[in-house]
Design a protein around this motif. Structure first.
Motif, PDB file in Angstrom:
ATOM      1  N   VAL A  11       0.831  -1.204   0.000  1.00  0.00           N
ATOM      2  CA  VAL A  11       0.000   0.000   0.000  1.00  0.00           C
ATOM      3  C   VAL A  11       0.866   1.255   0.000  1.00  0.00           C
ATOM      4  CG1 VAL A  11      -1.863  -1.198   1.227  1.00  0.00           C
ATOM      5  CG2 VAL A  11      -0.153   0.089   2.523  1.00  0.00           C
ATOM      6  N   GLU A  12       0.264   2.366  -0.356  1.00  0.00           N
ATOM      7  CA  GLU A  12       0.961   3.647  -0.296  1.00  0.00           C
ATOM      8  C   GLU A  12       0.889   4.254   1.094  1.00  0.00           C
ATOM      9  OE1 GLU A  12      -0.596   6.212  -3.335  1.00  0.00           O
ATOM     10  OE2 GLU A  12      -0.052   4.823  -4.943  1.00  0.00           O
ATOM     11  N   ASP A  13      -0.232   4.082   1.778  1.00  0.00           N
ATOM     12  CA  ASP A  13      -0.462   4.698   3.084  1.00  0.00           C
ATOM     13  C   ASP A  13      -0.911   3.612   4.067  1.00  0.00           C
ATOM     14  OD1 ASP A  13      -1.802   5.946   5.302  1.00  0.00           O
ATOM     15  OD2 ASP A  13      -2.021   7.770   4.126  1.00  0.00           O
ATOM     16  N   GLN A  14      -0.007   3.212   4.944  1.00  0.00           N
ATOM     17  CA  GLN A  14      -0.316   2.113   5.859  1.00  0.00           C
ATOM     18  C   GLN A  14      -1.482   2.446   6.792  1.00  0.00           C
ATOM     19  OE1 GLN A  14       3.823   1.385   7.243  1.00  0.00           O
ATOM     20  NE2 GLN A  14       3.313  -0.761   6.857  1.00  0.00           N
ATOM     21  N   GLN A  15      -1.538   3.667   7.312  1.00  0.00           N
ATOM     22  CA  GLN A  15      -2.616   3.993   8.245  1.00  0.00           C
ATOM     23  C   GLN A  15      -3.966   3.987   7.553  1.00  0.00           C
ATOM     24  OE1 GLN A  15      -2.266   4.136  11.650  1.00  0.00           O
ATOM     25  NE2 GLN A  15      -4.486   3.904  11.429  1.00  0.00           N
ATOM     26  N   PHE A  69      -9.056   1.092   6.815  1.00  0.00           N
ATOM     27  CA  PHE A  69      -9.994   0.363   5.959  1.00  0.00           C
ATOM     28  C   PHE A  69     -10.228  -1.050   6.493  1.00  0.00           C
ATOM     29  CE2 PHE A  69     -10.823  -2.777   2.706  1.00  0.00           C
ATOM     30  CZ  PHE A  69     -11.985  -2.282   2.136  1.00  0.00           C
ATOM     31  N   TRP A  70      -9.129  -1.811   6.666  1.00  0.00           N
ATOM     32  CA  TRP A  70      -9.266  -3.221   7.027  1.00  0.00           C
ATOM     33  C   TRP A  70      -9.839  -3.412   8.422  1.00  0.00           C
ATOM     34  CZ3 TRP A  70      -9.611  -6.567   3.374  1.00  0.00           C
ATOM     35  CH2 TRP A  70      -8.977  -6.317   2.159  1.00  0.00           C
ATOM     36  N   LEU A 106      -3.616 -10.771   6.718  1.00  0.00           N
ATOM     37  CA  LEU A 106      -3.056  -9.873   5.716  1.00  0.00           C
ATOM     38  C   LEU A 106      -1.928  -9.092   6.366  1.00  0.00           C
ATOM     39  CD1 LEU A 106      -6.272  -8.331   4.115  1.00  0.00           C
ATOM     40  CD2 LEU A 106      -4.927 -10.285   3.309  1.00  0.00           C
ATOM     41  N   VAL A 107      -0.805  -8.982   5.670  1.00  0.00           N
ATOM     42  CA  VAL A 107       0.302  -8.149   6.122  1.00  0.00           C
ATOM     43  C   VAL A 107       0.276  -6.898   5.258  1.00  0.00           C
ATOM     44  CG1 VAL A 107       2.792  -7.978   6.440  1.00  0.00           C
ATOM     45  CG2 VAL A 107       1.649 -10.189   6.777  1.00  0.00           C
ATOM     46  N   ILE A 108       0.170  -5.741   5.909  1.00  0.00           N
ATOM     47  CA  ILE A 108       0.060  -4.467   5.200  1.00  0.00           C
ATOM     48  C   ILE A 108       1.437  -3.811   5.219  1.00  0.00           C
ATOM     49  CG2 ILE A 108      -1.038  -2.211   5.205  1.00  0.00           C
ATOM     50  CD1 ILE A 108      -3.399  -3.591   6.702  1.00  0.00           C
ATOM     51  N   ILE A 109       2.075  -3.798   4.062  1.00  0.00           N
ATOM     52  CA  ILE A 109       3.445  -3.293   3.927  1.00  0.00           C
ATOM     53  C   ILE A 109       3.441  -2.067   3.016  1.00  0.00           C
ATOM     54  CG2 ILE A 109       5.740  -3.826   2.981  1.00  0.00           C
ATOM     55  CD1 ILE A 109       5.227  -5.323   5.537  1.00  0.00           C
ATOM     56  N   LYS A 110       4.221  -1.072   3.384  1.00  0.00           N
ATOM     57  CA  LYS A 110       4.353   0.123   2.544  1.00  0.00           C
ATOM     58  C   LYS A 110       5.144  -0.226   1.291  1.00  0.00           C
ATOM     59  CE  LYS A 110       5.537   4.975   2.604  1.00  0.00           C
ATOM     60  NZ  LYS A 110       4.443   5.512   1.888  1.00  0.00           N
ATOM     61  N   ALA A 111       4.555   0.087   0.146  1.00  0.00           N
ATOM     62  CA  ALA A 111       5.214  -0.169  -1.134  1.00  0.00           C
ATOM     63  C   ALA A 111       6.364   0.813  -1.323  1.00  0.00           C
ATOM     64  CB  ALA A 111       4.213  -0.023  -2.275  1.00  0.00           C
ATOM     65  N   ASP A 169      -9.420   1.304   0.377  1.00  0.00           N
ATOM     66  CA  ASP A 169      -9.216   2.745   0.284  1.00  0.00           C
ATOM     67  C   ASP A 169      -7.906   3.126  -0.392  1.00  0.00           C
ATOM     68  OD1 ASP A 169     -11.675   3.142   1.426  1.00  0.00           O
ATOM     69  OD2 ASP A 169     -10.906   3.588   3.424  1.00  0.00           O
ATOM     70  N   GLU A 170      -7.094   2.131  -0.756  1.00  0.00           N
ATOM     71  CA  GLU A 170      -5.868   2.350  -1.520  1.00  0.00           C
ATOM     72  C   GLU A 170      -6.123   2.192  -3.018  1.00  0.00           C
ATOM     73  OE1 GLU A 170      -2.288   2.692  -0.520  1.00  0.00           O
ATOM     74  OE2 GLU A 170      -3.358   3.585   1.148  1.00  0.00           O
ATOM     75  N   GLY A 171      -7.330   1.735  -3.370  1.00  0.00           N
ATOM     76  CA  GLY A 171      -7.667   1.519  -4.768  1.00  0.00           C
ATOM     77  C   GLY A 171      -7.426   0.101  -5.251  1.00  0.00           C
ATOM     78  N   ASN A 172      -6.970  -0.791  -4.357  1.00  0.00           N
ATOM     79  CA  ASN A 172      -6.750  -2.195  -4.719  1.00  0.00           C
ATOM     80  C   ASN A 172      -8.092  -2.905  -4.813  1.00  0.00           C
ATOM     81  OD1 ASN A 172      -3.809  -2.143  -4.500  1.00  0.00           O
ATOM     82  ND2 ASN A 172      -4.171  -1.911  -2.311  1.00  0.00           N
ATOM     83  N   LEU A 173      -8.229  -3.781  -5.799  1.00  0.00           N
ATOM     84  CA  LEU A 173      -9.460  -4.542  -5.992  1.00  0.00           C
ATOM     85  C   LEU A 173      -9.277  -5.972  -5.496  1.00  0.00           C
ATOM     86  CD1 LEU A 173     -10.327  -3.327  -9.591  1.00  0.00           C
ATOM     87  CD2 LEU A 173     -11.365  -2.566  -7.455  1.00  0.00           C
ATOM     88  N   PHE A 174     -10.344  -6.523  -4.888  1.00  0.00           N
ATOM     89  CA  PHE A 174     -10.316  -7.878  -4.346  1.00  0.00           C
ATOM     90  C   PHE A 174     -11.594  -8.607  -4.711  1.00  0.00           C
ATOM     91  CE2 PHE A 174      -7.781  -5.191  -1.622  1.00  0.00           C
ATOM     92  CZ  PHE A 174      -6.616  -5.910  -1.489  1.00  0.00           C
TER      93      PHE A 174
END
Length: 122
Positions: free
Chosen positions: A12-16, A21-22, A53-58, A112-117
């Motif tokens: 993701v771009e913004d971890q917070q 969102f999650w 899910l592991v949320i890592i800053k890209a 909220d990052e724009g990723n689709l699932f």
């Protein structure tokens, strides 16, 4: 052999924003949030438990993720219509409402990052 999947990483771009969102809209529980270099190592677990899910800053130097294509992460619900209604009421945006496909029920939602699932039904 006993083999399973414990984690799936989402970049993701913004971890917070992703945590909000999650944990807020999707109803996941934050199970780990700790420093990870200059960023954070964040794990969230779905309400039913299981794979986290592991949320890592890209890294901005990495190639951009393909937009408008769902990730190859498939979430499952016992009742996709009810789950769609609950998530939509919490503010989760669906780009495809639940519909019956030849292979089963399917929906697509956006974080909220724009990723689709994908969301499927057991």
């Amino acid at each position: 052999m006993s083999l399973g999947i414990s984690q799936v990483t989402i970049y993701v771009e913004d971890q917070q924003r992703a945590v909000d969102f999650w944990s807020g809209k999707a109803g996941f529980t934050v199970t780990r949030d700790m420093p990870y270099g200059e960023d954070r190592w964040i794990e969230v677990e779905p309400p039913a438990g299981g794979t986290r899910l592991v949320i890592i800053k890209a890294d901005p130097k990495w190639p951009a993720l393909v937009k408008d294509m769902p990730n190859y992460v498939l979430f499952q619900a016992d009742d996709i219509v009810k789950t769609h209604e609950e998530l939509a009421a919490r503010g989760v945006e669906f780009t495809q409402a639940p519909k019956q496909e030849p292979w089963g029920w399917s929906a697509v939602f956006k974080d909220d990052e724009g990723n689709l699932f994908h969301l499927g039904q057991r």
